[in-house]
Design an enzyme around this catalytic site. Structure first.
Site, mmCIF file in Angstrom:
data_model
loop_
_atom_site.group_PDB
_atom_site.id
_atom_site.type_symbol
_atom_site.label_atom_id
_atom_site.label_comp_id
_atom_site.label_asym_id
_atom_site.label_seq_id
_atom_site.Cartn_x
_atom_site.Cartn_y
_atom_site.Cartn_z
ATOM 1 N N GLY A 159 -23.073 -44.579 144.708
ATOM 2 C CA GLY A 159 -22.976 -43.542 143.691
ATOM 3 C C GLY A 159 -23.776 -42.303 144.083
ATOM 4 O O GLY A 159 -23.343 -41.169 143.858
ATOM 5 N N ASN A 174 -28.152 -43.045 132.129
ATOM 6 C CA ASN A 174 -28.538 -44.372 132.622
ATOM 7 C C ASN A 174 -29.746 -44.955 131.905
ATOM 8 O O ASN A 174 -29.895 -46.164 131.823
ATOM 9 C CB ASN A 174 -28.796 -44.331 134.138
ATOM 10 C CG ASN A 174 -29.670 -43.192 134.551
ATOM 11 O OD1 ASN A 174 -29.357 -42.025 134.298
ATOM 12 N ND2 ASN A 174 -30.783 -43.505 135.182
ATOM 13 N N CYS A 193 -44.093 -46.091 138.431
ATOM 14 C CA CYS A 193 -45.493 -46.202 138.820
ATOM 15 C C CYS A 193 -45.700 -45.508 140.156
ATOM 16 O O CYS A 193 -45.172 -45.935 141.172
ATOM 17 C CB CYS A 193 -45.872 -47.676 138.918
ATOM 18 S SG CYS A 193 -47.628 -47.914 138.945
HETATM 19 N N1 PLP Z 1 -25.945 -41.810 138.763
HETATM 20 C C1 PLP Z 1 -26.328 -42.578 137.736
HETATM 21 C C2 PLP Z 1 -26.153 -42.073 136.337
HETATM 22 C C3 PLP Z 1 -26.880 -43.843 137.970
HETATM 23 O O1 PLP Z 1 -27.269 -44.592 136.948
HETATM 24 C C4 PLP Z 1 -27.035 -44.279 139.308
HETATM 25 C C5 PLP Z 1 -27.680 -45.584 139.605
HETATM 26 O O2 PLP Z 1 -28.521 -46.058 138.885
HETATM 27 C C6 PLP Z 1 -26.605 -43.446 140.346
HETATM 28 C C7 PLP Z 1 -26.061 -42.222 140.028
HETATM 29 C C8 PLP Z 1 -26.719 -43.863 141.766
HETATM 30 O O3 PLP Z 1 -25.822 -44.900 142.082
HETATM 31 P P1 PLP Z 1 -26.065 -45.833 143.350
HETATM 32 O O4 PLP Z 1 -27.108 -46.815 142.961
HETATM 33 O O5 PLP Z 1 -24.751 -46.504 143.610
HETATM 34 O O6 PLP Z 1 -26.479 -44.953 144.470
#
Ligand code: PLP
Length: 383
Positions: free
Chosen positions: A73, A153, A326
């Site tokens: 991502g 997230n 942290c």
């Molecule tokens: N964008 C959001 C909103 C996410 O929650 C995350 C991962 O936690 C990412 C991007 C990054 O994804 P990846 O862990 O596949 O690099």
């Protein structure tokens, strides 16, 4: 104290669905061809990738040529933002994003600032929502991209992307949507969202880790960020992760197909969690009360360190998360909680419980039976 893990951190990652593993297995074993090879073994690998691409495209309502597979991502976010920025710098060097984005977006914008780009970090309301009027006001004739997340997230808040997308279309500024958290929880239709670019990550919806997807609307020009071979139609060099790609497409198909069954079940568990946790003194829900991901229950507790709650929950076999990080011994509050305007006494006491399709009512009851005591103990130690 407990052998069985109650896993409540599905926003961090999810277990691989057995059916996804089954779909991947041939490409982890006998079908090991390189998709660029022209003999039958290679052609079968390419066919598998093409099939996965068609599957993803039909789910998110676009053409197969508008989908590329990438490494995660974060890479998808990087490619969207840097790809547009470097391709459009003759037009302008201004990017709009929000103060509650994932670091994959925020740090990418900060990186671009070294190359003369400027970024507007839009504020959010107390629930973490960006106001569409703020987007409209921030757009200038120098703006080359708006990058906003579909769902947060940490706090699960769903952003008004359709409306923001309409504004971006009107003003002819491309919109990138980080849909990494939404991919397994909300319907994804790039046309309904008015998205020009969209990012997904397979491990957030019971697919394999290390596989991301990017949608780039036809006619939107991006510069590749990984140079090498001409894989993914020149958009992303590197021998394709055939098994991962097949798994990502299958995971997205299953997640989206099962939404009508999974969503109400998980939402009911979430609401039970929220109701129970809010009986704890000096606790509050973070994120929007209703416009939030069906699996996200996130909280803040006054005068408590989130890390200490996590460690205590771990002793009971409960895996959860906090927004705080942290660094060198001191606990930094999350940028998301700071952006919500939470006062310092609340910022450090965050707890995120994110449910998955395998969680049960017993899991929720177990958490509700131990969490009040944990918070009280940790609070008494700290105060
Ligand atoms: N964008 C959001 C909103 C996410 O929650 C995350 C991962 O936690 C990412 C991007 C990054 O994804 P990846 O862990 O596949 O690099």
């Amino acid at each position: 104290m407990s052998e069985h893990t109650i896993y409540l951190d599905h926003a961090a990652t999810t277990p691989l669905d057995r059916r996804v593993l089954d779909a991947m297995m041939p490409y982890l074993t006998n079908e090991y061809g390189n998709a660029s090879s022209i003999y039958a073994l290679g052609r079968r690998a390419m066919q598998a990738i093409d099939g996965a691409r068609e599957q993803v495209a039909s789910i998110i309502n676009c053409r197969p040529t508008e989908i590329s597979f990438v490494g995660c991502g974060s890479e998808s976010d990087n490619l969207a933002i840097k790809g547009i920025a470097f391709a459009s710098q003759k037009k302008g060097k201004h990017i709009i994003t929000s103060s509650v984005e994932h670091h994959a977006v925020l740090h990418t914008c900060q990186y671009l600032e070294r190359f003369g780009f400027t970024t507007t970090y839009l504020p959010v309301d107390e629930y973490g929502r960006v106001h569409p009027d703020d987007v409209a006001r921030a757009i200038t004739d120098q703006t080359v991209l708006v990058s906003l997340m579909y769902a947060n997230n940490e706090i699960g808040t769903i952003e008004p992307i359709e409306e923001i997308g309409r504004i971006c279309r009107e003003r002819k500024v491309p919109l990138h949507v980080d849909a990494v958290q939404a991919g397994g929880a909300l319907p994804i239709d790039v046309k309904a969202l008015n998205a020009d670019l969209l990012s997904l990550s397979a491990h957030k919806f019971y697919g394999p880790k290390g596989v991301g997807m990017i949608y780039v609307r036809q006619g939107v020009r991006i510069l590749p960020q990984l140079q090498g071979g001409s894989q993914e139609r020149g958009r992303r060099a590197g021998t394709e992760n055939v098994a991962g790609i097949v798994g990502a497409a299958e995971a997205l198909r299953l997640a989206q197909e099962e939404l009508p069954e999974v969503t109400p079940r998980v939402r009911a568990l979430r609401d039970q969690l929220i109701e129970g946790v809010l009986t704890i003194p000096r606790s509050r829900l973070t994120g929007h009360p209703t416009d939030r991901l069906p699996n996200n229950a996130s909280f803040a507790f006054e005068g408590v360190e989130g890390e200490s709650i996590l460690l205590s929950l771990d002793l009971y076999g409960i895996a959860a998360s906090t927004g705080s990080a942290c660094t060198s011994g001191s606990v930094e509050p999350s940028h998301v909680l700071v952006a919500l305007g939470l006062s310092p006494a609340w910022q450090r006491g965050s707890l995120r419980l994110t449910l998955g399709k395998e969680n049960t009512r017993e899991d929720v009851e177990k958490v509700l039976s131990v969490l009040p005591g944990v918070v009280e103990k940790v609070r008494n130690l700290g105060e």
